[in-house]
Design an enzyme around this catalytic site. Structure first.
Site, PDB file in Angstrom:
ATOM      1  N   HIS A  37       0.832  -1.211   0.000  1.00 49.27           N
ATOM      2  CA  HIS A  37       0.000   0.000   0.000  1.00 49.27           C
ATOM      3  C   HIS A  37       0.866   1.260   0.000  1.00 49.27           C
ATOM      4  O   HIS A  37       0.574   2.227  -0.707  1.00 49.27           O
ATOM      5  CB  HIS A  37      -0.887   0.030   1.255  1.00 49.27           C
ATOM      6  CG  HIS A  37      -1.893  -1.065   1.331  1.00 49.27           C
ATOM      7  ND1 HIS A  37      -1.808  -2.078   2.243  1.00 49.27           N
ATOM      8  CD2 HIS A  37      -3.029  -1.297   0.615  1.00 49.27           C
ATOM      9  CE1 HIS A  37      -2.832  -2.888   2.102  1.00 49.27           C
ATOM     10  NE2 HIS A  37      -3.588  -2.447   1.122  1.00 49.27           N
ATOM     11  N   GLY A 147      -2.521  -1.837  -7.073  1.00 51.59           N
ATOM     12  CA  GLY A 147      -1.420  -2.780  -7.216  1.00 51.59           C
ATOM     13  C   GLY A 147      -1.731  -3.889  -8.204  1.00 51.59           C
ATOM     14  O   GLY A 147      -2.871  -4.330  -8.339  1.00 51.59           O
ATOM     15  N   GLN A 153      -8.815  -7.343 -10.658  1.00 52.92           N
ATOM     16  CA  GLN A 153      -9.485  -6.145 -10.145  1.00 52.92           C
ATOM     17  C   GLN A 153      -9.062  -4.906 -10.929  1.00 52.92           C
ATOM     18  O   GLN A 153      -9.884  -4.027 -11.225  1.00 52.92           O
ATOM     19  CB  GLN A 153      -9.158  -5.957  -8.667  1.00 52.92           C
ATOM     20  CG  GLN A 153      -9.711  -4.672  -8.078  1.00 52.92           C
ATOM     21  CD  GLN A 153      -9.382  -4.537  -6.609  1.00 52.92           C
ATOM     22  OE1 GLN A 153     -10.092  -5.063  -5.770  1.00 52.92           O
ATOM     23  NE2 GLN A 153      -8.309  -3.835  -6.283  1.00 52.92           N
ATOM     24  N   SER A 185       0.171  -8.854   1.396  1.00 50.92           N
ATOM     25  CA  SER A 185      -1.284  -8.825   1.480  1.00 50.92           C
ATOM     26  C   SER A 185      -1.678  -8.596   2.926  1.00 50.92           C
ATOM     27  O   SER A 185      -0.998  -9.079   3.846  1.00 50.92           O
ATOM     28  CB  SER A 185      -1.880 -10.150   0.989  1.00 50.92           C
ATOM     29  OG  SER A 185      -3.261 -10.227   1.298  1.00 50.92           O
TER      30      SER A 185
END
Length: 280
Positions: A37, A147, A153, A185
């Site tokens: 992130h 990402g 996604q 993750s």
């Protein structure tokens, strides 16, 4: 850095920045932040005048209620990490702020959503599109950062932006891995130390598959990946698919695409992990 909980307050601050012709970058997250992130935040800080990160565990994209309950929530630590890395605003709304009434919109992403994650998690991508479109409406960013670990996604969000004619640039950022190769993750926090070590086999097999690709057919390589991962008793493959990176449709031979990608979902105990490898 300022923490904001309502759309109205968020738009007041961002409207002022926009009036000063400042560019706005946006990193949507569900919290439990890690270096993956933060790499997105760092890219946004480099690209834009203002960086906004959201922290919201979105209930509409969980098709398993237990998965929603178990999802890690670490708001205080997340806020500290974002401030340390140059984020300007954190948008952390309550569920009722984002869903004052049920969102009944249904998106159609055609073949993009009928494979891999879409096939194994019915309704997941509709929930993703609901919340990301709501967040884009609230923030109105110039750029948004995602990402490549969530490869499918990323394709879905790009399709949603085209469908809704949203003026936001979607920026893809490379997978960030732990030193042992495991793709970062938020779910990794649910792994024991022993499981975390076992799970490194996923990335090891994917990296080795680049070498195996030169001597094996698509079907042979797919089976080799499944057998190699399932050879570890702690791991169980849910799916392996080798696809065209643009259409996400399975390929049968290497000459069908110049953009082959292997995508996998693997259970380590009861923790579901995803990863991928882009070959070219």
């Amino acid at each position: 850095m300022k923490i904001i909980h309502t759309i109205r307050e968020l738009q007041q601050f961002l409207g002022k920045a926009r009036g000063e012709l400042k560019t706005i970058g946006f990193v949507p997250t569900m919290g439990a932040l890690h270096r993956g992130h933060i790499s997105l935040v760092g890219q946004s800080v480099r690209d834009n005048d203002i960086t906004v990160a959201s922290i919201f565990v979105n209930p509409t994209q969980f098709n398993d209620p237990n998965d929603l309950l178990k999802y890690p929530r670490t708001l205080d630590a997340d806020v500290q990490l974002l401030e340390k890395n140059g984020c300007n605003y954190v948008f952390a709304p309550e569920v009722k702020e984002m869903y004052p009434e049920p969102d009944t919109r249904t998106f159609d992403f055609s073949d993009l959503e009928r494979v891999m994650e879409g096939a194994h998690r019915p309704g997941h991508f509709n929930g993703v599109a609901q919340i990301v479109s709501k967040l884009f409406d609230a923030v109105q960013p110039d750029r948004a950062y995602f990402g490549e670990k969530d490869f499918q996604q990323l394709a879905i969000i790009r399709a949603m932006v085209r469908q809704l004619k949203m003026g936001v640039e979607i920026v893809a950022c490379p997978i960030v891995r732990e030193p042992n190769g495991l793709a970062m993750s938020s779910r990794n926090t649910r792994l024991s130390e022993e499981q975390r070590e076992k799970a490194t086999l996923i990335s090891k097999v994917l990296y080795e598959s680049k070498n195996q690709k030169t001597t094996q057919t698509v079907d042979q390589l797919k089976q080799w990946i499944i057998n190699s991962i399932n050879g570890e008793p702690e791991l169980k493959v849910e799916y392996v698919d080798i696809v065209d990176g643009s259409s996400l449709q399975s390929i049968r031979s290497w000459d069908e695409t110049t953009y082959p990608v292997t995508c996998v979902a693997v259970f380590c105990g009861d923790v579901r992990l995803i990863d991928n490898m882009i070959y070219n």
